[in-house]
Design an enzyme around this catalytic site. Structure first.
Site, PDB file in Angstrom:
ATOM      1  N   LYS A   1       0.705  -9.451  -2.071  1.00  8.64           N
ATOM      2  CA  LYS A   1       0.341  -8.511  -3.132  1.00  8.64           C
ATOM      3  C   LYS A   1       1.512  -7.568  -3.349  1.00  8.64           C
ATOM      4  CE  LYS A   1      -3.272  -5.326  -4.551  1.00  8.64           C
ATOM      5  NZ  LYS A   1      -4.674  -4.918  -4.283  1.00  8.64           N
TER       6      LYS A   1
ATOM      7  N   GLY B   1      -6.423  -1.723 -13.948  1.00 12.90           N
ATOM      8  CA  GLY B   1      -7.095  -1.081 -15.066  1.00 12.90           C
ATOM      9  C   GLY B   1      -7.980  -1.964 -15.916  1.00 12.90           C
TER      10      GLY B   1
ATOM     11  N   CYS C   1       0.846  -1.198   0.000  1.00 11.99           N
ATOM     12  CA  CYS C   1       0.000   0.000   0.000  1.00 11.99           C
ATOM     13  C   CYS C   1       0.877   1.241   0.000  1.00 11.99           C
ATOM     14  CB  CYS C   1      -0.925   0.027   1.205  1.00 11.99           C
ATOM     15  SG  CYS C   1      -1.894   1.533   1.239  1.00 11.99           S
TER      16      CYS C   1
HETATM   17  C1  LIG Z   1     -10.027   3.315  -3.506  1.00 13.20           C
HETATM   18  C2  LIG Z   1      -9.035   2.191  -3.522  1.00 13.20           C
HETATM   19  C3  LIG Z   1      -8.717   1.536  -2.338  1.00 13.20           C
HETATM   20  C4  LIG Z   1      -7.814   0.486  -2.332  1.00 13.20           C
HETATM   21  N1  LIG Z   1      -7.536  -0.169  -1.165  1.00 13.20           N
HETATM   22  C5  LIG Z   1      -6.705  -1.261  -1.175  1.00 13.20           C
HETATM   23  C6  LIG Z   1      -6.489  -2.044  -0.007  1.00 13.20           C
HETATM   24  O1  LIG Z   1      -7.066  -1.779   1.056  1.00 13.20           O
HETATM   25  N2  LIG Z   1      -5.625  -3.090  -0.077  1.00 13.20           N
HETATM   26  C7  LIG Z   1      -4.997  -3.420  -1.261  1.00 13.20           C
HETATM   27  O2  LIG Z   1      -4.225  -4.382  -1.286  1.00 13.20           O
HETATM   28  N3  LIG Z   1      -5.213  -2.727  -2.392  1.00 13.20           N
HETATM   29  C8  LIG Z   1      -6.052  -1.659  -2.377  1.00 13.20           C
HETATM   30  N4  LIG Z   1      -6.287  -0.961  -3.549  1.00 13.20           N
HETATM   31  C9  LIG Z   1      -5.610  -1.384  -4.796  1.00 13.20           C
HETATM   32  C10 LIG Z   1      -6.520  -2.258  -5.640  1.00 13.20           C
HETATM   33  O3  LIG Z   1      -6.849  -3.437  -4.965  1.00 13.20           O
HETATM   34  C11 LIG Z   1      -5.833  -2.603  -6.971  1.00 13.20           C
HETATM   35  O4  LIG Z   1      -4.596  -3.234  -6.684  1.00 13.20           O
HETATM   36  C12 LIG Z   1      -5.553  -1.378  -7.809  1.00 13.20           C
HETATM   37  O5  LIG Z   1      -6.593  -0.439  -7.665  1.00 13.20           O
HETATM   38  C13 LIG Z   1      -5.367  -1.705  -9.304  1.00 13.20           C
HETATM   39  O6  LIG Z   1      -6.509  -2.279  -9.872  1.00 13.20           O
HETATM   40  P1  LIG Z   1      -7.645  -1.412 -10.668  1.00 13.20           P
HETATM   41  O7  LIG Z   1      -6.928  -0.565 -11.635  1.00 13.20           O
HETATM   42  O8  LIG Z   1      -8.555  -2.436 -11.247  1.00 13.20           O
HETATM   43  O9  LIG Z   1      -8.326  -0.581  -9.616  1.00 13.20           O
HETATM   44  C14 LIG Z   1      -7.204   0.091  -3.547  1.00 13.20           C
HETATM   45  C15 LIG Z   1      -7.540   0.749  -4.738  1.00 13.20           C
HETATM   46  C16 LIG Z   1      -8.445   1.785  -4.748  1.00 13.20           C
HETATM   47  C17 LIG Z   1      -8.775   2.459  -6.042  1.00 13.20           C
END
Ligand SMILES: Cc1cc2nc3c(=O)[nH]c(=O)nc-3n(C[C@H](O)[C@H](O)[C@H](O)COP(=O)(O)O)c2cc1C
Ligand SMILES: Cc1cc2nc3c(=O)[nH]c(=O)nc-3n(C[C@H](O)[C@H](O)[C@H](O)COP(=O)(O)OP(=O)(O)OC[C@H]3O[C@@H](n4cnc5c(N)ncnc54)[C@H](O)[C@@H]3O)c2cc1C
Ligand SMILES: Cc1cc2nc3c(=O)[nH]c(=O)nc-3n(C[C@H](O)[C@H](O)[C@H](O)COP(=O)(O)OP(=O)(O)OC[C@H]3O[C@@H](n4cnc5c(N)ncnc54)[C@H](O)[C@@H]3O)c2cc1C
Ligand SMILES: Cc1cc2nc3c(=O)[nH]c(=O)nc-3n(C[C@H](O)[C@H](O)[C@H](O)COP(=O)(O)O)c2cc1C
Ligand code: FES
Ligand code: FES
Lengths: 313, 270, 313, 270
Positions: free
Chosen positions: A167, A246, A132
């Site tokens: 992760k 994405g 994170c």
């Molecule tokens: C609002 C938000 C909160 C997130 N919170 C977490 C989290 O608590 N733990 C985590 O491992 N990833 C978190 N992520 C990352 C997502 O799980 C993911 O790895 C990242 O957004 C890329 O995927 P996407 O482009 O489909 O959103 C968060 C992403 C967003 C947008």
């Protein structure tokens, strides 16, 4: 035609399809239970959990950017104990496959959270968030060091028989070397990418748009980088890869799988369209039909890099 | 009832000023479910530019002569990318509309209803007024704007039988100054606590002032909070409002599902 | 009102404004000479030059991605000698300030190219490309190692008195540490970011879309990450920073400058709108007027991170 | 003359089929400068989705009765994002148009002109035919498509006095098979080299075949090459075509400025 097999296995976790709701983008899952039958998803990755409750950062917590968004939520959450008591029972009742995302500010905290979840009923896998970018104290100092990654994964490995899925962060020179460290430490799979550390400035106010100054970039903007990282990791490790970054439609799911992902997570797209899940499944199934694919797993890593695509085919 | 997502079509776009317009579109499925104070998440493109939906109060729920819901409208004020696009849409253009979302206003337990609107904060009060009038609750609208030209739909409320108390910052219509001034004058005239229910929507400083006045004069208040929202469904934790809980602790509550309507007495105003 | 000062100084290079055409996105400059008066730009960064001519990669060389594009041109170019003979005279005649971007497959090649340019008439600065993600042999192996970066910059430093500007890659864990290495080695400025290593797959053909398999991501998609990196580097080094990555309008220029850039380069946007240059200047000047800024340099790094912006101001 | 960039307005969109349309828009500044074979780079949005412009041959340059250029058109075939958007535009919609770009066709030094078009490769030949006819060059159009329904603007060329030699892959109109078959038949009938000038536009295998036939029969040819283009101005090096140079070396040449029209004899066909 023969029936299609979309299933994915990660240790003891068996998923009917590769579509997982991404951590932090789907609340604790129950928020979406009236919109989508949770049992039809491959899995639900919960919002990241520490041992204790956390308030997270002050707003502004998100800001939109070109084909993406920054977030710096700061891991607001109810803590692992309340999660087990208040959320797990209903998630189980709804037959969700629960991939619980855990965080820690120390190695001991990761271990303790993992232990609590191992003792609980209804946890199917543990996703270890060492990536994170939005909080100072936790996670990323493990995720940006090969030793840190190895140590956290080994330590959690010792206290649980659940599948563990570190992760990985994309904010490093070589995600593949971190994939290797994770595999060596006994991970059942890896997931990547978490968000890219980024920043946006309000030029009229001359201040950062996010209260936390920096935040994590997600959404389609990052997909080409995430695809490259998944592809690199696929050359490096044998364990399953959960790819993300994405995904907006079924094409993107297939793209991640061709690059080497066994399953995928969908985060930001769920904000844009919470009814995306059946659309993704439909798209994947039509693709399989069109290409005569009966086992979706057969396309994992199947991108043919020996000869590039024709633009004017 | 869970919300629905509709690819609606714009029916009309009435420009009220250089900044404000009322956009009416065919989302009857959403309208039929909407309670006053709820909102929708809309998007004008199916591309990722802009990517996220934006929250808007349901302004009107439009019915045909038989009472069947045909459309809804939003009162839009230009503030950035999507609100500019919404200002520019024309009949026939597509608009994606997810809703209804969030907690609605609660009807008064007893007594009159006082609605307090600042600027585009008028949006949730057209449907609330209709609902209140339908059950014979005497209703007043305290409505403030910068100038008289930015006071919209006065006739609509008037026709419903809503009492109008207007104010403008330049004094061109009604009392000169903030809307909280005539509100306080009226509060002073009340004979005791719990005589009116106050509903407020507008800029946060106004909401804080209304909530404090309401507490000071012993009247219940509900405020509709405006936050940047990523999803509208509790998924992203972007939209939090600090709320003081029963245990005395202040915690961040997601305003998309724990609001946008909050008890004015529990919000931890900054 | 008083006259506005937009000038930027990098060693002996004096630019009337901070707007530089990015390397590889403006040909050798002359291609655009009929569209924009080259002397009105702060500078023109030439396409990357090796010692010899290069053919580059086979098509497909670019592919569009969400709010961005991948390129794997493979540094097709005429080589430094032909550049000096065929391009420099006309660039000089047109009063362009020439920031010549150089590449090498070995340290010696960088040194030799720099030497040739130092002896030529009309070179105003040398941008050392140690960050091209698209070719195997050159650049990036220097740009992804702190020692490599230090060594290339020091070696070039020894053979030229021209301002030297190493161009940093974003594909590392900490660009700021590379900025430090560059400063320590005697760089006059740094420029960042080059493109992000990325990949796109044609799911119907199951092949990479680029002939080179991977390519570099540019455009607005990457801007929030680039801004973060410039901001981090600004904390680390004192030398001027040339910021870039996804600048599409004047707001983005100001955003980079507030983050810490003294000047900027504009690449991909130039493809979308080759007439962007006067629009950027106009936008910057209106901004300065509106904010009562007389010296643009005053806003460099001026983002106020102590208190974030209000969303609902 | 340097190209210009115009924010034009769509005047009409005539759908020829499920895939093809002719889009006419108000870019007279571009039209007035255009020579046959040149192209424009267009974009339908001012957002970054999609971001890059796309190349299109100028199909028609439209003049009013006094001969003043009023508009241009493109012949669009749906292939992906932008071509789909171009298919969907309506009168009044904006379109950004940069041009004219690239090297035009060279008029024949002597003899007849033979234009060879495959599918959407027809696009540059409307203006070329007009120019040739205006200087009394006897002109033939060899025009092939999948089916007769995809042979467009036949009447236009007919009216100009262009001789039409049609072919379709399904034989529904003209000779059945590839357009290169009737071309070869005609080449065979020539009495010697340098009697006709051949101009070709279409899929690359067709262009290669035409160029080879032309060489075989000793006639000069010019081919309009289609490449993915990032900028259209020589800035990005995305659009290269391998060309064999006088020194016998094959080098990549940017087709946006060294083309799109090339001497068919120098392209190093793959
Ligand atoms: C609002 C938000 C909160 C997130 N919170 C977490 C989290 O608590 N733990 C985590 O491992 N990833 C978190 N992520 C990352 C997502 O799980 C993911 O790895 C990242 O957004 C890329 O995927 P996407 O482009 O489909 O959103 C968060 C992403 C967003 C947008
Ligand atoms: C429950 C709710 C109901 C609302 N109802 C209405 C309504 O009926 N009519 C109306 O005109 N507006 C309403 N708003 C505000 C509206 O959502 C914002 O004006 C809109 O999101 C701005 O989007 P944009 O793309 O135009 O601006 P952006 O380009 O995204 O931003 C422009 C400015 O608006 C701020 N902003 C960004 N997102 C939001 C947001 N979600 N809320 C508020 N400000 C934001 C930005 O920080 C910036 O200062 C409501 C907001 C909420 C939370
Ligand atoms: C000089 C020139 C003149 C042209 N004239 C015409 C014309 O008159 N009418 C017409 O319909 N088309 C013409 N084209 C082709 C047209 O540019 C492409 O069809 C268009 O760029 C595809 O864009 P898209 O967004 O619809 O497709 P995308 O979504 O970008 O891609 C869809 C498919 O088209 C391919 N493609 C992408 N970019 C190009 C490109 N620049 N050229 C060709 N294929 C591409 C992709 O690889 C993919 O297979 C011309 C091309 C050139 C180079
Ligand atoms: C087509 C293309 C070619 C490029 N070639 C070079 C190059 O030769 N040398 C170099 O240092 N950077 C090169 N770059 C990187 C750009 O100079 C710039 O760092 C990057 O594109 C980010 O800026 P932008 O988003 O404004 O394009 C190239 C970029 C593109 C898109
Ligand atoms: S808007 Fe996403 S949680 Fe409220
Ligand atoms: S399209 Fe950019 S160089 Fe030809």
């Amino acid at each position: 035609m023969t029936t299609m097999d979309l299933s994915v296995k990660i240790g003891t976790l068996e998923m009917p399809n590769p579509l997982i709701a991404a951590s932090g983008c789907f609340g604790y899952g129950l928020e979406y239970a009236d919109l989508v039958d949770l049992s039809t998803l491959g899995g639900v990755a919960s919002k990241g959990l520490f041992l204790a409750e956390r308030q997270g950062h002050k707003p502004e917590r998100i800001v939109e950017t070109p084909s993406g968004m920054l977030n710096a939520i700061g891991l607001q959450g109810i803590g692992v104990h309340r999660f087990v008591a208040e959320k797990l029972p209903e998630l189980r009742a709804r037959k969700a496959r629960n991939i619980v995302n855990i965080c820690g500010t120390t190695l001991d905290e990761y271990v303790e959270v993992a232990r609590v979840l191992s003792d609980a009923e209804g946890v199917d896998a543990i996703e270890i968030n060492i990536s994170c970018p939005n909080i100072k104290e936790g996670g990323i100092q493990f995720g940006c060091s090969l030793d840190g990654t190895f140590n956290v994964v080994s330590a959690v490995r010792k206290v649980t028989r659940l599948p563990i899925i570190p992760k990985l962060t994309p904010n490093v020179t070589s995600p593949a070397s971190f994939a290797r460290a994770a595999e060596d430490a006994g991970a059942d799979a890896i997931s990547l990418v978490n968000t890219f550390l980024a920043m946006a400035i309000d030029v009229e106010q001359r201040k950062p748009k996010l209260s936390n100054v920096v935040g994590g970039l997600s959404g389609p903007a990052i997909r080409p980088i995430a695809i490259r990282m998944v592809w690199e990791c696929r050359q490096e490790v044998k364990i399953p890869i959960i790819g993300m970054g994405g995904i907006m439609d079924w094409r993107d799911v297939i793209e991640f799988m061709l690059a080497g992902a066994n399953a995928v997570q969908v985060g930001t797209a769920n904000f844009v369209d919470p009814f995306i899940w059946p659309k993704l499944l439909d798209g994947i199934e039509s693709y399989m039909q069109r290409h005569g694919i009966t086992r979706l797993a057969d396309i994992v890593g199947a991108v043919d890099t020996a000869s590039p695509a024709k633009a004017h085919a | 009832m869970p919300p629905v997502d509709v690819r609606a079509t714009v029916i009309s776009n009435v420009r009220l000023s250089h900044d404000y317009n009322v956009l009416t579109f065919s989302a009857p499925e959403v309208g039929a479910l909407t309670e006053p104070g709820q909102f929708v998440m809309v998007k004008t493109t199916d591309t990722s530019e802009p990517m996220l939906r934006r929250p808007f109060s349901v302004f009107e729920v439009l019915r045909d002569d038989l009472g069947t819901v045909r459309a809804i409208s939003i009162l839009n004020k230009r503030a950035g990318r999507t609100t500019n696009l919404l200002y520019g849409l024309g009949a026939g253009d597509p608009i994606w509309c997810l809703g209804p979302l969030g907690l609605p206003f609660n009807p008064p337990e007893s007594g009159d209803a006082w609605m307090v609107a600042g600027g585009v904060g008028l949006a949730p009060f057209a449907t609330l007024a209709e609902a209140l009038v339908a059950v014979n609750v005497p209703t007043t609208l305290f409505y403030g704007a910068r100038t008289g030209e930015e006071l919209y739909y006065l006739e609509f409320f008037d026709r419903l039988g809503v009492k109008l108390v207007l104010s403008t910052e330049d004094g061109s219509i009604g009392e000169k100054g903030r809307v909280t001034a005539p509100l306080e004058t009226s509060l002073k005239e009340l004979s005791g606590p719990n005589q009116v229910s106050i509903y407020a929507c507008g800029p946060e400083p106004m909401l804080a002032a209304v909530a404090k006045l309401a507490m000071q004069y012993g009247q219940p208040s509900e405020v509709s909070m405006e936050r940047t929202m990523g999803c509208g469904l509790g998924g992203c934790y972007s939209c939090v409002v600090p709320v003081t809980h029963a245990d005395g602790q202040t915690r961040y509550v997601r305003s998309c599902i724990g609001g946008p309507v909050f008890d004015g007495a529990v919000v931890a105003w900054e």
